[in-house]
Design a protein around this motif. Structure first.
Motif: not given
Lengths: 211, 211
Positions: B101, A188-198, B12, B188, B144, B186, B170, B184, B8-9
């Protein structure tokens, strides 16, 4: 038989939806209801259930209680699963305080940290020094661990877990763990998921539509 | 051009690995190094990069600084992204304290909660009453949002976000959000991921091998 990770995740989602339906007083449920709740087609719901030998009644749908019992058994909810967590920072604090786990038959038995200031044997669950991990895991027959340490320490912690007999790991560190054949790792990577949304938000702003 | 979420992931992940390589003093990197670090083939690395017009030098590999600059630009790292979070419980606490972050150009601008006891305008970032969400998001041009409320409140919060102009979410609530075409989402779900690990651990104990 094609039981992949996504299929098991869907079982968890069906189970969650069924618990909500039951709390609303429902007794029966149809594959359409479950499909709607989880975001898949009714055919997918029936296919997932049939993989585990669960069949509904065409007219009557599924009895929620019976269905929940079967899903609980498949997902191992009929017993309590003890889990250890290594790295007692902010993620661990959130997980340790999360009330949902107990309801799901998951108990965080202990936390471990390398920082002596975080050790607290009197806490519930206790926070123990990292060097006691192996002994504790073996003594308590624990098979599942959560890694919530910085990326630089994650592989070492994973190796310790493997040598202690851990067979399943939930990894929050943003690093690919080199594992063992007989150990499952979910990341689980919160940062990647958030980066992806952005990324998608930016792309939509540029193009005016969903990429 | 096939730029999906997983691609995209991976960008990252490459970026994260490159930052680690750089901190070790590396100047150049090869697709083999990145593939090893991220767990994909070197061909996949080159393919991902070529989708964005990034090409390496066969003999010399990639210059880390140049590559990072390009990835930063693709991932929108050359500007600060402001994010709001709704639901100021344990997950939010962990995210609000997470130092990673800021480094990634992501700033949680404000938290929102329905509970007046959690409101704290003086905090950094401030925690504001939920009814101020729309106004705040519009005034600050935020696109976001993070949803960290119980499942029963999640759809309502999502609707509020959409009407405020949020385009990317997210979601930590264990529920499928009914969204809009131009937003979009995502998801978790820590509980599902952990349940999933436990399922495989149980299955392995029964069968003696990885399913």
């Amino acid at each position: 038989m094609n039981i992949n990770k996504q299929c098991i995740i869907r079982l968890s989602r069906y189970r969650n939806a069924l618990n909500r339906f039951r709390s609303l007083g429902f007794v029966k449920v149809f594959s359409d209801n479950l499909g709607d709740a989880v975001g898949v087609t009714p055919a997918q719901v029936r296919k997932d259930f049939s993989l585990f030998g669960i069949s509904g009644n065409k007219k009557g749908g599924y009895q929620i209680d019976q269905l929940l019992e079967k899903l609980n058994s498949i997902l191992g909810k009929d017993e309590v699963h003890k889990v250890v967590i290594v790295g007692c920072g902010h993620i661990a604090s959130a997980l340790l305080r999360y009330k949902g786990f107990e309801k799901e038959g998951i108990r965080i038995a202990a936390g471990f940290d390398i920082d002596p200031a975080k050790v607290n044997r009197a806490a519930a669950p206790p926070v123990l020094p990292l060097e006691e991990l192996k002994e504790y895991v073996k003594a308590n027959g624990i098979k599942t661990g959560i890694i919530a340490v910085p990326d630089i320490a994650a592989q070492q912690v994973h190796d310790m877990m493997l040598s202690a007999g851990i067979k399943g790991v939930l990894n929050f560190a943003p690093i690919r763990l080199k594992g063992a054949e007989d150990c499952i790792i979910n990341n689980i990577n919160v940062e990647y998921e958030l980066e992806n949304v952005i990324y998608y938000v930016n792309a939509m702003q540029k193009t005016g539509r969903k990429p």
